[in-house]
Write a protein that holds these residues in place. Structure first.
Motif, PDB file in Angstrom:
ATOM      1  N   LEU A 281     -11.018   3.357  -6.062  1.00 50.23           N
ATOM      2  CA  LEU A 281      -9.872   3.575  -5.181  1.00 50.23           C
ATOM      3  C   LEU A 281      -9.637   5.065  -4.920  1.00 50.23           C
TER       4      LEU A 281
ATOM      5  N   THR B  43     -14.429   0.805  -1.722  1.00 51.76           N
ATOM      6  CA  THR B  43     -13.038   0.360  -1.843  1.00 51.76           C
ATOM      7  C   THR B  43     -12.922  -1.141  -1.624  1.00 51.76           C
TER       8      THR B  43
ATOM      9  N   ILE C 241      -8.443  -7.110  -6.661  1.00 55.27           N
ATOM     10  CA  ILE C 241      -7.106  -7.198  -6.065  1.00 55.27           C
ATOM     11  C   ILE C 241      -6.895  -8.506  -5.323  1.00 55.27           C
TER      12      ILE C 241
ATOM     13  N   PHE D  66     -11.608  -4.160  -3.953  1.00 54.49           N
ATOM     14  CA  PHE D  66     -10.520  -5.011  -3.452  1.00 54.49           C
ATOM     15  C   PHE D  66     -10.849  -6.487  -3.649  1.00 54.49           C
TER      16      PHE D  66
ATOM     17  N   CYS E 264      -0.025  -3.361 -10.716  1.00 54.64           N
ATOM     18  CA  CYS E 264      -0.244  -2.118  -9.977  1.00 54.64           C
ATOM     19  C   CYS E 264      -1.697  -1.682 -10.135  1.00 54.64           C
ATOM     20  N   PHE E 265      -2.272  -1.159  -9.068  1.00 55.18           N
ATOM     21  CA  PHE E 265      -3.613  -0.570  -9.091  1.00 55.18           C
ATOM     22  C   PHE E 265      -3.522   0.860  -8.575  1.00 55.18           C
ATOM     23  N   THR E 266      -4.247   1.766  -9.214  1.00 50.27           N
ATOM     24  CA  THR E 266      -4.344   3.135  -8.711  1.00 50.27           C
ATOM     25  C   THR E 266      -5.786   3.613  -8.841  1.00 50.27           C
TER      26      THR E 266
ATOM     27  N   VAL F 177      -0.630  -1.043  -4.631  1.00 50.09           N
ATOM     28  CA  VAL F 177      -1.819  -0.182  -4.694  1.00 50.09           C
ATOM     29  C   VAL F 177      -1.396   1.231  -4.311  1.00 50.09           C
TER      30      VAL F 177
ATOM     31  N   LEU G 196       0.853  -1.186   0.000  1.00 44.58           N
ATOM     32  CA  LEU G 196       0.000   0.000   0.000  1.00 44.58           C
ATOM     33  C   LEU G 196       0.888   1.235   0.000  1.00 44.58           C
TER      34      LEU G 196
END
Length: 229
Positions: free
Chosen positions: A85, A159, A167, A163, A53-55, A179, A6
């Motif tokens: 997110l 969120t 994710i 997730f 990667c997550f944004t 993230v 994170l």
């Protein structure tokens, strides 16, 4: 063993000016750029190479991920973006100075909303130009799904939905996932991962630009947490 990193975005220009940001899409400050670069250096020192990667959809989180991955010399991975997110939506407080808001509403109400779990700020009214539906980025999202104001509880709901949808399956495949997001969206994930109560999460602050590493077993139970430096 799945690994989740994170990373709260570096300082933004609104952070620097003590302004409520929320969904306002502002850039990183010079300090924020340096924090993002430092985060990449920290990941490199710990030999943490994300598979994915997550944004959010907000450029301060996107640019933080890009800068960190550039420092890591690891820019080839996919970076998936989701509005779920995004930072907590601060409603009518967005783009306002925090000290001025506190003076206006009183310290008790200010703290209850800013640090509490289930009390949102005043919502944006009809016709307000700050409404997400007026931002071209959100033109394909059903307006009924877009907030006018959010508590941490509301932020946690959307969120966590993302997730578990996107994710967690990667972590279950033993992937290392980065993230890059925001103070409150990451607090929402922290609350779920560490099984914190609403009273406990009030005291949690996610530092800007400092990676936090979680390791999970095959059932996604947390095995370890490290704040990396």
């Amino acid at each position: 063993m799945g690994k989740l990193i994170l990373l709260r975005h570096g300082q933004s220009v609104y952070n620097l000016q003590n302004i409520f940001t929320g969904w306002t899409d502002v850039a990183l400050s010079e300090k924020g750029i340096a924090e993002a670069q430092k985060a990449g250096q920290i990941l490199k020192a710990h030999n943490l190479l994300p598979d994915l990667c997550f944004t959010s959809w907000l450029k301060r989180a996107i640019h933080t991920a890009q800068l960190a991955l550039r420092e890591l010399d690891w820019e080839q991975i996919d970076c998936i973006k989701s509005w779920k997110l995004n930072e907590r939506h601060y409603g009518a407080w967005q783009q306002r100075n925090k000290d001025e808001v506190k003076e206006e509403v009183g310290e008790e109400r200010f703290i209850a909303i800013r640090r509490g779990y289930d009390t949102p700020p005043p919502p944006l009214p009809d016709g307000d130009p700050r409404l997400p539906e007026n931002d071209p980025k959100f033109r394909l999202i059903d307006p009924s799904h877009l907030p006018r104001s959010e508590s941490l509880k509301d932020t946690r709901r959307r969120t966590l939905n993302y997730f578990y949808e996107a994710i967690a399956p990667q972590l279950a495949r033993d992937k290392t996932v980065l993230v890059s997001a925001h103070g409150n969206s990451l607090r929402a994930l922290t609350m779920a991962i560490e099984q914190l109560s609403p009273e406990e999460i009030v005291k949690v602050e996610i530092p800007t630009g400092q990676p936090i590493l979680y390791r999970f077993d095959e059932t996604l139970e947390m095995l370890e947490k490290k704040v990396l430096s």
